[in-house]
Design a protein around this motif. Structure first.
Motif, PDB file in Angstrom:
ATOM      1  N   MET A 181       0.834  -1.199   0.000  1.00  0.00           N
ATOM      2  CA  MET A 181       0.000   0.000   0.000  1.00  0.00           C
ATOM      3  C   MET A 181       0.871   1.252   0.000  1.00  0.00           C
ATOM      4  SD  MET A 181      -3.177  -0.836   2.622  1.00  0.00           S
ATOM      5  CE  MET A 181      -3.995   0.752   2.355  1.00  0.00           C
ATOM      6  N   ALA A 182       0.331   2.342  -0.538  1.00  0.00           N
ATOM      7  CA  ALA A 182       1.009   3.634  -0.540  1.00  0.00           C
ATOM      8  C   ALA A 182       0.360   4.538   0.504  1.00  0.00           C
ATOM      9  CB  ALA A 182       0.907   4.277  -1.915  1.00  0.00           C
ATOM     10  N   THR A 183       1.126   5.499   1.002  1.00  0.00           N
ATOM     11  CA  THR A 183       0.590   6.463   1.960  1.00  0.00           C
ATOM     12  C   THR A 183      -0.647   7.130   1.370  1.00  0.00           C
ATOM     13  OG1 THR A 183       2.809   6.851   2.833  1.00  0.00           O
ATOM     14  CG2 THR A 183       1.147   8.505   3.335  1.00  0.00           C
ATOM     15  N   GLY A 184      -1.708   7.180   2.175  1.00  0.00           N
ATOM     16  CA  GLY A 184      -2.968   7.784   1.737  1.00  0.00           C
ATOM     17  C   GLY A 184      -3.918   6.811   1.066  1.00  0.00           C
ATOM     18  N   GLU A 185      -3.428   5.627   0.721  1.00  0.00           N
ATOM     19  CA  GLU A 185      -4.274   4.629   0.059  1.00  0.00           C
ATOM     20  C   GLU A 185      -5.276   4.031   1.052  1.00  0.00           C
ATOM     21  OE1 GLU A 185      -3.801   0.454  -2.469  1.00  0.00           O
ATOM     22  OE2 GLU A 185      -2.022   1.644  -2.016  1.00  0.00           O
ATOM     23  N   GLN A 186      -6.468   3.745   0.546  1.00  0.00           N
ATOM     24  CA  GLN A 186      -7.516   3.106   1.336  1.00  0.00           C
ATOM     25  C   GLN A 186      -7.931   1.824   0.638  1.00  0.00           C
ATOM     26  OE1 GLN A 186     -10.806   5.779   1.916  1.00  0.00           O
ATOM     27  NE2 GLN A 186      -9.509   7.443   2.628  1.00  0.00           N
ATOM     28  N   LYS A 187      -8.336   0.836   1.419  1.00  0.00           N
ATOM     29  CA  LYS A 187      -8.876  -0.389   0.824  1.00  0.00           C
ATOM     30  C   LYS A 187      -9.772  -1.089   1.825  1.00  0.00           C
ATOM     31  CE  LYS A 187      -4.985  -2.769  -0.120  1.00  0.00           C
ATOM     32  NZ  LYS A 187      -4.010  -3.867  -0.337  1.00  0.00           N
ATOM     33  N   THR A 188     -10.646  -1.917   1.286  1.00  0.00           N
ATOM     34  CA  THR A 188     -11.505  -2.777   2.094  1.00  0.00           C
ATOM     35  C   THR A 188     -11.166  -4.200   1.728  1.00  0.00           C
ATOM     36  OG1 THR A 188     -13.260  -1.116   2.176  1.00  0.00           O
ATOM     37  CG2 THR A 188     -13.895  -3.393   2.635  1.00  0.00           C
ATOM     38  N   ILE A 189     -10.917  -5.023   2.741  1.00  0.00           N
ATOM     39  CA  ILE A 189     -10.543  -6.418   2.507  1.00  0.00           C
ATOM     40  C   ILE A 189     -11.421  -7.343   3.330  1.00  0.00           C
ATOM     41  CG2 ILE A 189      -8.144  -5.905   1.940  1.00  0.00           C
ATOM     42  CD1 ILE A 189      -7.534  -6.987   4.883  1.00  0.00           C
ATOM     43  N   ASN A 190     -11.543  -8.558   2.865  1.00  0.00           N
ATOM     44  CA  ASN A 190     -12.217  -9.610   3.619  1.00  0.00           C
ATOM     45  C   ASN A 190     -11.154 -10.597   4.074  1.00  0.00           C
ATOM     46  OD1 ASN A 190     -14.977  -8.764   3.330  1.00  0.00           O
ATOM     47  ND2 ASN A 190     -14.725  -9.216   1.165  1.00  0.00           N
ATOM     48  N   ILE A 191     -11.178 -10.912   5.355  1.00  0.00           N
ATOM     49  CA  ILE A 191     -10.187 -11.817   5.938  1.00  0.00           C
ATOM     50  C   ILE A 191     -10.904 -13.097   6.370  1.00  0.00           C
ATOM     51  CG2 ILE A 191      -8.553 -12.165   7.824  1.00  0.00           C
ATOM     52  CD1 ILE A 191      -8.080  -9.191   7.882  1.00  0.00           C
ATOM     53  N   PRO A 192     -10.493 -14.252   5.816  1.00  0.00           N
ATOM     54  CA  PRO A 192     -11.077 -15.514   6.287  1.00  0.00           C
ATOM     55  C   PRO A 192     -10.538 -15.851   7.679  1.00  0.00           C
ATOM     56  CG  PRO A 192      -9.311 -15.954   4.731  1.00  0.00           C
ATOM     57  CD  PRO A 192      -9.481 -14.453   4.775  1.00  0.00           C
ATOM     58  N   PRO A 193     -11.199 -16.732   8.399  1.00  0.00           N
ATOM     59  CA  PRO A 193     -10.761 -17.076   9.756  1.00  0.00           C
ATOM     60  C   PRO A 193      -9.288 -17.481   9.843  1.00  0.00           C
ATOM     61  CG  PRO A 193     -12.888 -18.079   9.325  1.00  0.00           C
ATOM     62  CD  PRO A 193     -12.418 -17.464   8.029  1.00  0.00           C
ATOM     63  N   GLU A 194      -8.793 -18.183   8.839  1.00  0.00           N
ATOM     64  CA  GLU A 194      -7.403 -18.662   8.871  1.00  0.00           C
ATOM     65  C   GLU A 194      -6.402 -17.509   8.904  1.00  0.00           C
ATOM     66  OE1 GLU A 194     -10.011 -21.515   6.639  1.00  0.00           O
ATOM     67  OE2 GLU A 194      -9.639 -19.389   6.517  1.00  0.00           O
ATOM     68  N   GLU A 195      -6.777 -16.334   8.377  1.00  0.00           N
ATOM     69  CA  GLU A 195      -5.888 -15.176   8.367  1.00  0.00           C
ATOM     70  C   GLU A 195      -6.303 -14.140   9.412  1.00  0.00           C
ATOM     71  OE1 GLU A 195      -5.862 -13.669   4.388  1.00  0.00           O
ATOM     72  OE2 GLU A 195      -4.980 -15.488   3.570  1.00  0.00           O
ATOM     73  N   GLY A 196      -7.304 -14.506  10.220  1.00  0.00           N
ATOM     74  CA  GLY A 196      -7.786 -13.612  11.268  1.00  0.00           C
ATOM     75  C   GLY A 196      -7.464 -14.190  12.633  1.00  0.00           C
ATOM     76  N   TYR A 197      -8.513 -14.560  13.353  1.00  0.00           N
ATOM     77  CA  TYR A 197      -8.336 -15.092  14.703  1.00  0.00           C
ATOM     78  C   TYR A 197      -8.322 -16.615  14.735  1.00  0.00           C
ATOM     79  CZ  TYR A 197      -8.845 -10.338  16.323  1.00  0.00           C
ATOM     80  OH  TYR A 197      -8.659  -9.002  16.542  1.00  0.00           O
ATOM     81  N   GLY A 198      -8.214 -17.234  13.586  1.00  0.00           N
ATOM     82  CA  GLY A 198      -8.093 -18.681  13.504  1.00  0.00           C
ATOM     83  C   GLY A 198      -9.431 -19.392  13.408  1.00  0.00           C
ATOM     84  N   LEU A 199      -9.356 -20.663  13.098  1.00  0.00           N
ATOM     85  CA  LEU A 199     -10.544 -21.502  13.044  1.00  0.00           C
ATOM     86  C   LEU A 199     -10.998 -21.822  14.462  1.00  0.00           C
ATOM     87  CD1 LEU A 199      -9.415 -23.978  10.254  1.00  0.00           C
ATOM     88  CD2 LEU A 199     -11.037 -22.093  10.028  1.00  0.00           C
ATOM     89  N   TYR A 200     -12.289 -22.022  14.629  1.00  0.00           N
ATOM     90  CA  TYR A 200     -12.805 -22.429  15.924  1.00  0.00           C
ATOM     91  C   TYR A 200     -12.383 -23.870  16.162  1.00  0.00           C
ATOM     92  CZ  TYR A 200     -15.884 -22.801  19.903  1.00  0.00           C
ATOM     93  OH  TYR A 200     -16.374 -22.960  21.170  1.00  0.00           O
ATOM     94  N   GLN A 201     -11.782 -24.153  17.325  1.00  0.00           N
ATOM     95  CA  GLN A 201     -11.251 -25.483  17.622  1.00  0.00           C
ATOM     96  C   GLN A 201     -11.956 -26.071  18.841  1.00  0.00           C
ATOM     97  OE1 GLN A 201      -6.898 -25.705  17.505  1.00  0.00           O
ATOM     98  NE2 GLN A 201      -6.930 -23.586  16.787  1.00  0.00           N
ATOM     99  N   SER A 202     -12.679 -27.150  18.620  1.00  0.00           N
ATOM    100  CA  SER A 202     -13.405 -27.776  19.728  1.00  0.00           C
ATOM    101  C   SER A 202     -12.452 -28.335  20.786  1.00  0.00           C
ATOM    102  CB  SER A 202     -14.347 -28.866  19.216  1.00  0.00           C
ATOM    103  OG  SER A 202     -13.627 -29.838  18.502  1.00  0.00           O
ATOM    104  N   ARG A 203     -11.209 -28.630  20.418  1.00  0.00           N
ATOM    105  CA  ARG A 203     -10.248 -29.142  21.407  1.00  0.00           C
ATOM    106  C   ARG A 203      -9.865 -28.090  22.446  1.00  0.00           C
ATOM    107  NH1 ARG A 203      -5.052 -27.588  20.695  1.00  0.00           N
ATOM    108  NH2 ARG A 203      -4.518 -26.576  18.749  1.00  0.00           N
ATOM    109  N   LEU A 204     -10.239 -26.831  22.208  1.00  0.00           N
ATOM    110  CA  LEU A 204      -9.939 -25.761  23.158  1.00  0.00           C
ATOM    111  C   LEU A 204     -11.073 -25.538  24.157  1.00  0.00           C
ATOM    112  CD1 LEU A 204      -8.190 -23.147  20.828  1.00  0.00           C
ATOM    113  CD2 LEU A 204      -7.140 -24.842  22.345  1.00  0.00           C
ATOM    114  N   ILE A 205     -12.030 -26.461  24.174  1.00  0.00           N
ATOM    115  CA  ILE A 205     -13.130 -26.414  25.137  1.00  0.00           C
ATOM    116  C   ILE A 205     -12.913 -27.533  26.142  1.00  0.00           C
ATOM    117  CG2 ILE A 205     -15.628 -26.616  25.439  1.00  0.00           C
ATOM    118  CD1 ILE A 205     -15.882 -25.606  22.554  1.00  0.00           C
ATOM    119  N   GLU A 206     -13.034 -27.185  27.423  1.00  0.00           N
ATOM    120  CA  GLU A 206     -12.771 -28.192  28.454  1.00  0.00           C
ATOM    121  C   GLU A 206     -13.724 -27.999  29.628  1.00  0.00           C
ATOM    122  OE1 GLU A 206      -9.071 -29.796  31.207  1.00  0.00           O
ATOM    123  OE2 GLU A 206      -8.669 -28.535  29.476  1.00  0.00           O
TER     124      GLU A 206
END
Length: 147
Positions: free
Chosen positions: A53-78
């Motif tokens: 990106m260049a200074t002053g540039e704007q954009k809108t993007i879509n981020i899938p879970p894998e590139e965001g906060y991750g996939l929901y993992q049932s193994r993390l429930i206890e």
């Protein structure tokens, strides 16, 4: 034209939006987000979007879970016995607990269910499994200098 590249310190403002239109996070010019590209300080999808990106540039993007906060993992429930927890904790559904792992890393847990003898704890990030939309504006690029 100066474009953001690895090692640059970038300053952005952004708005994070969920599928239902809810804003989950935002910054503005009075409190921008500043980070070094390539240092894994922000979501991978955000970092990828800012590269080039260049200074002053704007954009809108879509981020899938894998590139965001991750996939929901049932193994993390206890399910944990209430008797195994400190006595002074408020254990309400929706409440949060923080535990420190052996290596000193804090882990945030959400109480998703409470029974008379146990609580069910979820270590997934609250936005795990969610697709995110980010509106980004690159305000500044600071390139490291060689002495």
């Amino acid at each position: 034209m100066n474009r953001a590249q690895e090692g640059d310190t970038v300053t952005i403002v952004f708005r994070g939006i969920l599928e239902d239109g809810t804003i989950f996070d935002a910054s503005d010019e009075s409190d921008p987000l500043i980070f070094v590209l390539g240092d894994n300080q922000v979501l991978p999808g955000l970092e990828l979007a800012v590269f080039g990106m260049a200074t002053g540039e704007q954009k809108t993007i879509n981020i899938p879970p894998e590139e965001g906060y991750g996939l929901y993992q049932s193994r993390l429930i206890e399910e944990v016995a209430i008797s195994a927890l400190p006595d002074n904790l408020e254990l309400n559904v929706g409440g949060r607990l923080e535990v420190i792992t052996e290596d000193g890393t804090p882990v945030h847990l959400i109480i998703v269910k409470r029974n008379p003898q146990t609580v069910v704890l979820d270590a997934n990030h609250p936005l795990a499994g969610r697709s995110l939309t980010l509106q980004i504006e690159l305000l500044a690029i600071e390139r490291p200098t060689i002495n």
